[in-house]
Write a protein that holds these residues in place. Structure first.
Motif, mmCIF file in Angstrom:
data_model
loop_
_atom_site.group_PDB
_atom_site.id
_atom_site.type_symbol
_atom_site.label_atom_id
_atom_site.label_comp_id
_atom_site.label_asym_id
_atom_site.label_seq_id
_atom_site.Cartn_x
_atom_site.Cartn_y
_atom_site.Cartn_z
ATOM 1 N N ALA A 82 0.820 -1.207 0.000
ATOM 2 C CA ALA A 82 0.000 0.000 0.000
ATOM 3 C C ALA A 82 0.851 1.254 0.000
ATOM 4 C CB ALA A 82 -0.931 -0.013 1.215
ATOM 5 N N ASP B 161 -9.025 -0.371 -3.771
ATOM 6 C CA ASP B 161 -9.183 0.107 -2.405
ATOM 7 C C ASP B 161 -8.538 -0.847 -1.405
ATOM 8 O OD1 ASP B 161 -10.565 2.293 -3.327
ATOM 9 O OD2 ASP B 161 -12.525 1.329 -3.130
ATOM 10 N N ARG B 162 -8.658 -2.150 -1.644
ATOM 11 C CA ARG B 162 -8.074 -3.144 -0.735
ATOM 12 C C ARG B 162 -7.098 -4.086 -1.427
ATOM 13 N NH1 ARG B 162 -12.467 -5.572 3.562
ATOM 14 N NH2 ARG B 162 -12.967 -3.616 4.631
ATOM 15 N N ASP C 240 -5.922 -6.151 1.869
ATOM 16 C CA ASP C 240 -6.202 -5.657 3.216
ATOM 17 C C ASP C 240 -7.516 -6.261 3.697
ATOM 18 O OD1 ASP C 240 -3.944 -3.997 3.021
ATOM 19 O OD2 ASP C 240 -5.118 -2.379 2.111
ATOM 20 N N ASN D 191 -8.719 -6.007 6.756
ATOM 21 C CA ASN D 191 -9.297 -4.916 7.521
ATOM 22 C C ASN D 191 -8.152 -3.971 7.888
ATOM 23 O OD1 ASN D 191 -8.017 -6.046 9.873
ATOM 24 N ND2 ASN D 191 -9.766 -7.442 10.092
ATOM 25 N N GLU D 192 -8.384 -3.049 8.802
ATOM 26 C CA GLU D 192 -7.340 -2.094 9.138
ATOM 27 C C GLU D 192 -6.197 -2.710 9.918
ATOM 28 O OE1 GLU D 192 -8.402 0.868 12.116
ATOM 29 O OE2 GLU D 192 -10.274 -0.233 12.494
ATOM 30 N N TYR D 193 -6.351 -3.959 10.385
ATOM 31 C CA TYR D 193 -5.320 -4.592 11.198
ATOM 32 C C TYR D 193 -4.553 -5.684 10.462
ATOM 33 C CZ TYR D 193 -7.968 -2.350 14.952
ATOM 34 O OH TYR D 193 -8.598 -1.437 15.745
ATOM 35 N N THR E 87 -3.215 -7.579 6.809
ATOM 36 C CA THR E 87 -2.933 -7.565 5.378
ATOM 37 C C THR E 87 -2.242 -8.874 5.002
ATOM 38 O OG1 THR E 87 -2.693 -5.153 5.263
ATOM 39 C CG2 THR E 87 -1.649 -6.440 3.518
ATOM 40 N N SER F 121 0.165 -8.022 10.571
ATOM 41 C CA SER F 121 -0.829 -7.382 11.405
ATOM 42 C C SER F 121 -0.181 -6.283 12.238
ATOM 43 C CB SER F 121 -1.500 -8.398 12.336
ATOM 44 O OG SER F 121 -2.418 -7.768 13.206
ATOM 45 N N PHE G 179 -0.983 -3.740 15.484
ATOM 46 C CA PHE G 179 -1.906 -3.513 16.589
ATOM 47 C C PHE G 179 -1.121 -3.065 17.812
ATOM 48 C CE2 PHE G 179 -0.537 -7.897 16.596
ATOM 49 C CZ PHE G 179 -0.215 -8.151 17.917
ATOM 50 N N GLN H 53 4.068 -4.983 15.106
ATOM 51 C CA GLN H 53 3.871 -5.330 13.705
ATOM 52 C C GLN H 53 4.343 -6.764 13.541
ATOM 53 O OE1 GLN H 53 4.438 -2.575 10.249
ATOM 54 N NE2 GLN H 53 6.033 -4.046 9.676
#
Length: 719
Positions: A47, A251-252, A312, A314-316, A318, A368, A370, A378
């Protein structure tokens, strides 16, 4: 006239004639509208895209750090330099070896018995077939890679088995080289370059790109054609390259794919030269004339492709997956003389071979990001596989060899074979290599990410199988596994200064005990040794002042070495390397860019220096945009390599050498929107005679004659 040269002349003359009246115009003081080459879509489908170029544009701010992905230099505890396409183009580099010459810790050498490029990093080899292509091993042409394919060359200095996995060819203990392919930039690209090098070597390259579907799809096409004699009288080099890169960014979902083909043919190339034991290093033969026999050649054709996707969830989380394949065909006939006395008298024989490789490789992973309380994480989990089937056949002439002299070479007929393995028309499967690995890493961040700790481990399995050249019957097998850990710490002392430390290991396949050594039987013949490890510790600091950047690092590594003691074959010692590396890059002033550094190396092999490990290597390059003439730039580069040894007993010392290069380029606009860049360059400005490198293959101290003075002229049209 050769049709290729006719094409070159037809292309170059209109550009030169059209440019002449514009050179006299008084528009030189207005800045040129240089075409944008910023790439948002990255080759690895990430990304974030490619790390941006640093001030001056010759190197990038970061690059791929194995399974950890793209990282900024100031935020990774490892030493990485990423050389950009701008540097490659401005220096008119033809191959990877031309590019890595800018690195003070790297020198280009030659493979054992052939013309394969080898890169010595921290005194240890990286074979050209152990370079990675967008993170995957084994996909690039095995002997030589043309620079037109390359967006960036990323040089990771130091052991890297955790980051990249064990290199399947058995090298890479001192570093890694990753090739980043080109992607379509934001603006349409139409570029043609035509040039000539000393010895009537002419070339033309093309670079075309478009973004489609609201910029979500990118297509980039490259080609190169080189043909003619080199600066060395008698040598000839012919190359054809085609490469297509495609990317999609949603987008993803992000996807990138590459397809390439390279056909490279060499004739009468200057061979490596061995020096018999007990003979002092002789003076260098005339570098302007090849001493190769007229029947020596090397032909290599490779077709390769990759596909990589990242998604992706979700936001957490990939995830990514990548795969690649290469088909390679090689044939060649080689003859490397061995000098037997100070007069240059030599003996040589003939080695001919054919090789057909099929490589399939792939990787998959998930990452991930978080937090647990105030600690950031990471976490990366990845796995990789590599499969190579190699079919080979060979011929050796009489091992007694034919006489010659490196100062007064005489052509001889190609000697008949006395030892034959397989058939050239239908070579049998002789080698299979299988590797697989699983790696887990966590980059923990503290104190608002000023402190980062990298922890991880990779489980690696290496299997290889050998088969008889004539019958196809399996003659040997190897299967071993090992775990290689990593620990790294980086502390951002100030926004401009980072301190780092790491412990990391290198890994290559262990040997199989031979049946005899030194004419005596080996008690444990056939025993498989565990993979050899290189353990490295490194500390250092990195500086980023916005326009000037650099680093200072100190490291020590220990590499296992095998041999026979008391009739038993096993690990009997270590090669210990200690070094200090200083690098500097960026813009000293808005007009003056600098790139260089110093590498100090102390190698020890049972009390002696290692082969091909100079104590001092230094580079300094400057690029000056002339303030009074818009579009005019001058550049210069000095490369120094200290003395080194060509024999492990340190009785054959190769003298140090220093080479100077210089160049000039001028950019101007035609009709307001077309840009022409004229470049001229001289390499080895003083026509220095020198032995460029020693070694390149374990235990071998073959010498390479440095190239003579070489002129390069080119014209690039952006339209």
């Amino acid at each position: 006239m050769h049709p290729f040269r006719l094409t070159l002349t037809a292309l170059s003359l209109p550009l030169a004639l059209h440019a002449l009246p514009l050179l006299a115009e008084d528009n030189a003081n207005s800045p040129l509208a240089l075409p944008s080459t910023e790439v948002r879509a990255s080759a690895d489908a990430s990304a974030g895209g490619l790390p941006p170029a640093y001030a001056g544009g010759q190197v990038a701010r970061g690059g791929r750090v194995g399974l950890l992905g793209n990282q900024d230099n100031m935020e990774t505890p490892f030493q990485l330099t990423s050389y950009t396409q701008m540097l490659i183009q401005d220096q008119q580099a033809a191959s990877v070896a031309d590019i890595v010459e800018n690195d003070p810790a790297v020198r280009a050498a030659r493979g054992f018995g052939n013309f394969q490029q080898v890169y010595m990093v921290r005194g240890l080899p990286i074979y050209s077939d152990d370079m990675s292509y967008n993170g995957l091993y084994g996909l690039l042409p095995r002997q030589y890679l043309d620079a037109e394919l390359i967006e960036r060359v990323e040089v990771l200095r130091g052991a890297n088995a955790f980051l990249n996995g064990a290199a399947p060819g058995g090298s890479g203990l001192g570093g890694a080289i990753n090739i980043v392919p080109k992607r379509a930039p934001n603006q349409p690209l139409n570029q043609i370059t035509a040039g000539v090098r000393s010895g009537t070597q002419t070339y033309v390259t093309g670079d075309f790109a478009r973004r489609l579907a609201d910029d979500r799809i990118g297509v980039r096409l490259n080609f190169a054609r080189r043909d003619g004699d080199t600066a060395v009288d008698g040598e000839s080099n012919e190359l054809s390259l085609f490469a297509l890169g495609v990317d999609y960014r949603g987008d993803r979902l992000r996807i990138s794919a590459d397809l390439g083909h390279q056909d490279h043919q060499l004739d009468d190339i200057q061979p490596a030269i061995s020096i018999a034991p007990g003979v002092d290093i002789p003076s260098v033969p005339d570098p302007d004339k090849s001493i190769a026999q007229p029947w020596t050649f090397s032909n290599a054709r490779d077709t390769f492709g990759t596909l990589r996707a990242e998604y992706d969830f979700n936001e957490y989380f990939t995830g990514w997956v990548a795969a690649g394949m290469r088909k390679g065909d090689e044939s060649g006939s080689f003859s490397e003389p061995t000098v037997n006395n100070a007069n240059g008298d030599s003996t040589a024989n003939r080695f001919s071979n054919v090789r057909e490789d099929t490589v399939k490789t792939g990787e998959a992973g998930v990452r991930s990001a978080f937090h647990t309380g105030s600690v950031g994480h990471q976490v990366t989990l990845s796995s990789s596989i590599y499969r190579m089937d190699s079919r080979n056949a060979y011929e050796f002439s009489d091992f007694a060899g034919f006489p010659g002299n490196i100062y007064q070479p005489v052509d001889v007929p190609s000697p008949p074979p006395v030892l034959i393995g397989g058939t050239f028309d239908h070579p049998l499967l002789t080698d299979k290599t299988r590797t697989s690995s699983v790696a887990l890493a966590d980059v923990l961040s503290f104190m608002d990410e000023r402190l980062q700790i990298t922890l991880g481990a990779r489980y690696q399995k290496i299997r290889s199988y050998g088969y008889d050249y004539n019958s196809g019957v399996r003659t040997g097998a190897y299967s071993e596994s090992e775990i290689t850990p990593v620990a790294g710490v980086l502390y951002r002392l100030t926004p401009e200064l980072s301190l780092y430390a790491n412990h990391i290991e290198g890994l290559v396949k262990g040997d199989v005990a031979p049946t005899e050594a030194g004419g005596q039987p080996v008690d444990n013949a056939g025993e498989i040794l565990a993979p050899y490890k290189t353990r490295q510790n490194e500390v250092g600091m990195k500086y980023d002042g916005g326009r000037i950047g650099g680093s200072l690092g100190l490291y020590q590594s220990r590499k296992q070495m095998a041999g026979t003691e008391n009739g038993v074959y096993g690990v009997i010692g270590h090669q210990r390397n200690r070094g200090v590396e200083l690098s500097l890059y960026g813009q000293a002033t808005p007009q003056l860019s600098i790139l260089g550094g110093v590498s100090l190396l102390d190698s020890d092999v049972e009390g002696n220096d290692a082969i091909g490990a100079p104590k001092v290597q230094a580079n300094l390059g400057v690029d000056w945009m002339v303030p009074t003439v818009s579009g005019l730039a001058l550049d210069a580069r000095a490369i120094h390599t200290g003395s080194q040894y060509a024999a492990i007993d340190n009785q054959q010392k190769v003298p140090s050498w220093t080479r100077f290069d210089a160049g000039v380029r001028y950019s101007l606009l035609l009709d307001g929107d077309q840009q022409v860049t004229l470049r001229a360059r001289v390499e080895n400005l003083a026509d220095k005679k020198y032995w460029a490198t020693a070694g390149g293959y374990p235990g071998d101290g073959s010498l390479i004659v440095g190239a003579p003075r070489t002129f390069i002229l080119s014209s690039t049209l952006d339209f």
